[in-house]
Design an enzyme around this catalytic site. Structure first.
Site, PDB file in Angstrom:
ATOM      1  N   HIS A   1      56.965  95.286  35.391  1.00  0.00           N
ATOM      2  CA  HIS A   1      55.615  95.826  35.229  1.00  0.00           C
ATOM      3  C   HIS A   1      54.852  95.615  36.538  1.00  0.00           C
ATOM      4  CE1 HIS A   1      56.035  95.390  30.622  1.00  0.00           C
ATOM      5  NE2 HIS A   1      56.286  96.629  31.012  1.00  0.00           N
TER       6      HIS A   1
ATOM      7  N   HIS B   1      57.398  88.166  33.371  1.00  0.00           N
ATOM      8  CA  HIS B   1      56.216  88.990  33.059  1.00  0.00           C
ATOM      9  C   HIS B   1      54.952  88.136  33.117  1.00  0.00           C
ATOM     10  CE1 HIS B   1      58.038  92.702  31.193  1.00  0.00           C
ATOM     11  NE2 HIS B   1      59.103  91.915  31.271  1.00  0.00           N
TER      12      HIS B   1
ATOM     13  N   GLU C   1      56.428  85.000  29.937  1.00  0.00           N
ATOM     14  CA  GLU C   1      55.083  85.553  30.183  1.00  0.00           C
ATOM     15  C   GLU C   1      54.263  84.431  30.811  1.00  0.00           C
ATOM     16  OE1 GLU C   1      53.822  88.602  29.561  1.00  0.00           O
ATOM     17  OE2 GLU C   1      55.219  89.501  28.138  1.00  0.00           O
TER      18      GLU C   1
ATOM     19  N   ARG D   1      50.982  99.871  35.706  1.00  0.00           N
ATOM     20  CA  ARG D   1      52.023  99.119  34.993  1.00  0.00           C
ATOM     21  C   ARG D   1      53.401  99.801  35.046  1.00  0.00           C
ATOM     22  NH1 ARG D   1      52.770  96.069  29.929  1.00  0.00           N
ATOM     23  NH2 ARG D   1      54.219  97.100  28.523  1.00  0.00           N
TER      24      ARG D   1
ATOM     25  N   GLU E   1      51.913  92.987  37.387  1.00  0.00           N
ATOM     26  CA  GLU E   1      52.117  91.568  37.103  1.00  0.00           C
ATOM     27  C   GLU E   1      52.580  90.834  38.368  1.00  0.00           C
ATOM     28  OE1 GLU E   1      54.604  91.850  33.564  1.00  0.00           O
ATOM     29  OE2 GLU E   1      53.065  93.041  32.563  1.00  0.00           O
TER      30      GLU E   1
END
Ligand code: 0X9
Ligand code: ZN
Length: 422
Positions: free
Chosen positions: A178, A305, A382, A234, A181
């Site tokens: 993405h 992520h 994440e 993204r 990020e």
């Protein structure tokens, strides 16, 4: 006459150049709200807003645990947005007042930072690649470049393999699928650097005992675009055949439960657009083929992520079912989260299956690796934070985030090995 024609041609060329060279998107007055969604009707309202892609942008999708959505709202929509949430009794709280302020703050380089590369600021793709080249040149005996393939815009998706001895089990890290990020590639380059330079015994043993295959920036086109044109980009950058909206969520484009169970969108304007067919994106197709080719060289797969502070395991496509080795994956998750929370920052990570602790997501790279390549230890990390800065994590937090990554990774690999997967 000839002069006139040349002038006309010049004009056409100049206007074509300005068209092509659209200005960089600015986010003055854009705000981010945390919405608490209590019922299906409220969720439907929020989902409708998120379809209006020029005015609203979902930063964090709805999940049943927090029941929250983070949504960025354009300044011209603010009044309408506020009226709508109050009409539907959706409780909302502003978490970011002005997105552009955070984008500007992110670019501030500390005065003392004259190093060509480091971890006190974020770098562009060309700088990351130049750094990668310097690392490959400085450690020729233990590093090796690999190429995953070419992006839609023709960039090379590059990776680095770090191997201190033959026959080591392998770990594959995919990062920055993405585009926005940025903390993911900053953490990946830091991790590469640690594997090569750290003198700490635990890190040395991590470097010496495993082969690391690391792709610091996977979505190269999107990442370049997020620097040059739109910080909040993204997706990939391949135009759609019939729709104006550009790009696919590469992490919905893999051929595993593709587009099932509402875990992705069939709308090309959605941030979670799955593509028209699995593997429609050259990047996802290239990664699939590359991973198939080296399938016997790795046993653990990790995708970086942000944001939210989670360690997520399969499945993404359903929460009615769990993988056979889910107990092991939970044990690994617990080790990861405990190690991070023990650091002085006390950062809390949640762990569990994507569909259970976050939301249903289909066609993700991690699920594809787990289901199709049968790699039983596959995770999504994440990173920081939980929405205070979101994707715009201030540069001063890069190093703390990296320290957390190392503590977590040591525990994750330690537990994975103890359980017999490595
Ligand atoms: O929705 C996603 O793709 C990821 N969250 S993000 O906010 N970074 O977009 C979560 C995906 C995790 N699931 C799997 N990889 N299975
Ligand atoms: Zn992501």
């Amino acid at each position: 006459m000839r002069l006139l024609w040349s002038l006309a041609l010049l004009l056409v060329l100049a206007s074509a150049a300005t068209l092509k060279d659209s200005p960089k998107a600015r986010y003055d007055g854009y705000a981010v709200y945390r919405l608490s969604v209590k019922n299906k009707l409220q969720l439907a309202v929020v989902e409708q807003l998120s379809q209006l892609s020029s005015k609203y942008n979902i930063w964090k999708d709805y999940d049943e645990h927090s029941q929250q959505v983070h949504i960025m709202v354009a300044p011209a929509e603010l009044q309408h947005f506020q009226a709508l949430v109050s009409l539907h009794a959706i409780s909302s709280e502003q978490i970011i007042e002005n997105v552009q302020d955070l984008i500007d703050a992110e670019q501030v380089t500390p005065a003392a930072d004259s190093a060509p590369f480091g971890w006190t600021r974020y770098y562009e793709l060309a700088e990351i690649e130049a750094w990668l080249d310097s690392v490959l040149a400085a450690y020729p005996t233990v590093t090796e470049e690999f190429v995953v393939g070419q992006s839609y815009e023709g960039r090379t998706i590059r990776g680095i393999k770090i191997s201190h001895k033959a026959g080591n089990p392998g770990i594959f890290i995919e990062s920055n699928i993405h585009a926005r990020e940025w903390i993911t590639s900053a953490s990946a380059t830091w991790f590469i650097n640690e594997l090569l330079t750290s003198q700490e015994p635990a890190v040395r043993s991590l470097a010496d005992s495993y082969d690391w295959h690391i792709v610091p920036v996977f979505n190269v086109d999107g990442f370049a675009y997020s620097h040059a044109k739109n910080r909040m980009w993204r997706k990939t950058r391949q135009p759609h055949a019939t729709n104006e909206c550009i790009g696919v969520d590469a992490n919905r484009n893999f051929d595993s439960h593709w587009l099932e169970n509402n875990g992705a969108s069939s709308n090309p304007c959605s941030e979670t657009f799955a593509g028209d067919v699995p593997g429609s994106e050259p990047e996802a197709k290239a990664l699939t083929e590359y991973l198939q080719k080296i399938a016997n060289e790795f046993s653990v797969y990790i995708s970086f992520h942000s944001y939210g502070q989670y360690l997520l395991s399969p499945y993404g496509h359903t929460k009615e079912e769990f993988p056979d080795n889910y107990d092991d994956l939970l044990q690994i998750g617990e080790a990861f989260a405990t190690a991070i929370e023990a650091l002085p920052y006390g950062t809390a990570y949640r762990y569990g299956s994507t569909a259970d602790v976050l939301y249903v997501a289909t066609g993700t790279s991690v699920d594809w690796v787990y289901n199709e390549l049968n790699k039983k230890v596959a995770f999504t990390i994440e990173y920081r934070d939980q929405g205070r800065y979101g994707f715009l994590l201030p540069p001063v937090q890069i190093l703390p985030n990296c320290q957390e990554l190392m503590a977590g990774m040591l525990a994750l690999i330690g537990k994975t090995q103890e359980l017999g997967y490595l």
